[in-house]
Enzyme design. Structure first.
Site, PDB file in Angstrom:
ATOM      1  N   ARG A  73       4.794 -12.450   1.048  1.00 13.73           N
ATOM      2  CA  ARG A  73       6.196 -12.461   0.619  1.00 13.73           C
ATOM      3  C   ARG A  73       7.184 -12.178   1.750  1.00 13.73           C
ATOM      4  O   ARG A  73       8.394 -12.200   1.523  1.00 13.73           O
ATOM      5  CB  ARG A  73       6.380 -11.460  -0.520  1.00 13.73           C
TER       6      ARG A  73
ATOM      7  N   PRO B 255       0.776  -1.224   0.000  1.00 12.88           N
ATOM      8  CA  PRO B 255       0.000   0.000   0.000  1.00 12.88           C
ATOM      9  C   PRO B 255       0.818   1.290   0.000  1.00 12.88           C
ATOM     10  O   PRO B 255       1.974   1.311   0.395  1.00 12.88           O
ATOM     11  CB  PRO B 255      -0.805  -0.116   1.291  1.00 12.88           C
ATOM     12  N   GLU B 256       0.152   2.340  -0.443  1.00 13.62           N
ATOM     13  CA  GLU B 256       0.711   3.680  -0.383  1.00 13.62           C
ATOM     14  C   GLU B 256       0.001   4.445   0.740  1.00 13.62           C
ATOM     15  O   GLU B 256      -0.729   3.860   1.531  1.00 13.62           O
ATOM     16  CB  GLU B 256       0.555   4.373  -1.738  1.00 13.62           C
TER      17      GLU B 256
END
Ligand SMILES: [Zn+2]
Length: 286
Positions: free
Chosen positions: A129, A17-18
């Site tokens: 990840r 996310p940003e």
């Protein structure tokens, strides 16, 4: 306890996310966990590398018993202010999520770290990840001190001017440079440049005063609109309740290659800028 060295990873624009997604999580968590105390911290085998400081065992031991006094945000970093003055800092990177769950809820796939609270809930950190990071530190500055002003709260047309003066790099690369401006990645730098009518390859220093003021407004508009939709879920992002955001249905250019511009009907193009795929309208953005 000694402090970590400069461990903040300031890769340019890497990280979905940003800002709007991280801010959505922060606001969700404010009402749910501030005032709560961490009890037990469990780190799944193989997930130890998520904890950047101190050692995973010390991290778990020192966090237990800490009350959450406040949650703030710098760029894409979440900062939990703890009762002993320390900070739990979290960066979600590409596939991290921070979920507020009942303790008896089934385990999520890719659950890496669970932090039980002194009520019936826990914070669960999931990460396919395992690229996300957590730090437990006495001083936040070694982690977030190299970030530029926050793209939502710290920016005026004057600060934008100081960021671009003397910078021949593309304006998109500068917007995504977390040391220049904190919080924008690929999605919202593209959206802001579209709203401002500025070509993403323009040298940053070439922007005129009127373009800078348009860009300043566009950054705020792009971020606030996305927060109104609780963020963008193109891939993995979910909020603190595990729900997807809705802003992916409202973007103007990001990942719209070949689709008509909402302003002029020209197909949106995709080019490389600073090594990153970049979407823009060749007619509206100059
Ligand atoms: Zn257009």
């Amino acid at each position: 306890m000694p402090q970590p060295g400069v461990a903040a990873l300031l890769e340019v624009g890497v990280g979905v996310p940003e800002l709007p997604e991280v801010e959505t999580i922060r606001r969700d968590l404010l009402s749910r966990v501030v005032g709560r105390t961490f009890r037990r911290v469990r780190i799944s085998p193989g997930a130890e590398r998520i904890v950047r400081w101190p050692s995973p065992a010390e991290f778990a031991r020192a966090l237990a018993g800490q009350r959450i006094e406040h949650i703030s945000r710098r760029g894409k970093y979440l900062l939990f202010h703890l009762s002993d003055g320390r900070y739990l800092i979290v960066h979600l990177r590409m596939t991290g999520a921070l979920l507020h769950r009942p303790k008896d809820a089934p385990e999520e796939p890719y659950l890496r770290i669970s932090l039980s609270l002194d009520d019936s809930n826990e914070l669960r950190y999931t990460d396919l990840r395992k690229l996300g990071n957590m730090w437990l530190v006495e001083e936040a500055e070694p982690i977030v001190g190299k970030l530029g002003p926050d793209a939502l709260e710290g920016v005026t047309p004057q600060t934008l001017r100081s960021l671009i003066d003397g910078r021949s790099a593309s304006i998109k690369a500068v917007l995504m440079d977390q040391a220049a401006l904190a919080g924008l990645g690929n999605i919202y730098s593209e959206e802001a440049l579209f709203l401002a009518g500025i070509h993403p390859r323009r040298p940053a220093e070439s922007l005129a005063a009127d373009e800078l003021s348009r860009l300043h407004k566009a950054i705020g508009d792009a971020l606030l609109e996305a927060m109104g939709h609780r963020g963008s879920s193109f891939r993995d992002y979910v909020d603190a309740e595990g729900r997807e955001g809705q802003h992916q249905w409202h973007v103007k250019v990001y990942r719209r290659t070949g689709e008509p511009c909402y302003n002029c009907g020209t197909p949106i193009e995709r080019i490389k800028v600073g090594g990153r795929s970049t979407h823009f309208c060749p007619l509206c953005q100059r």
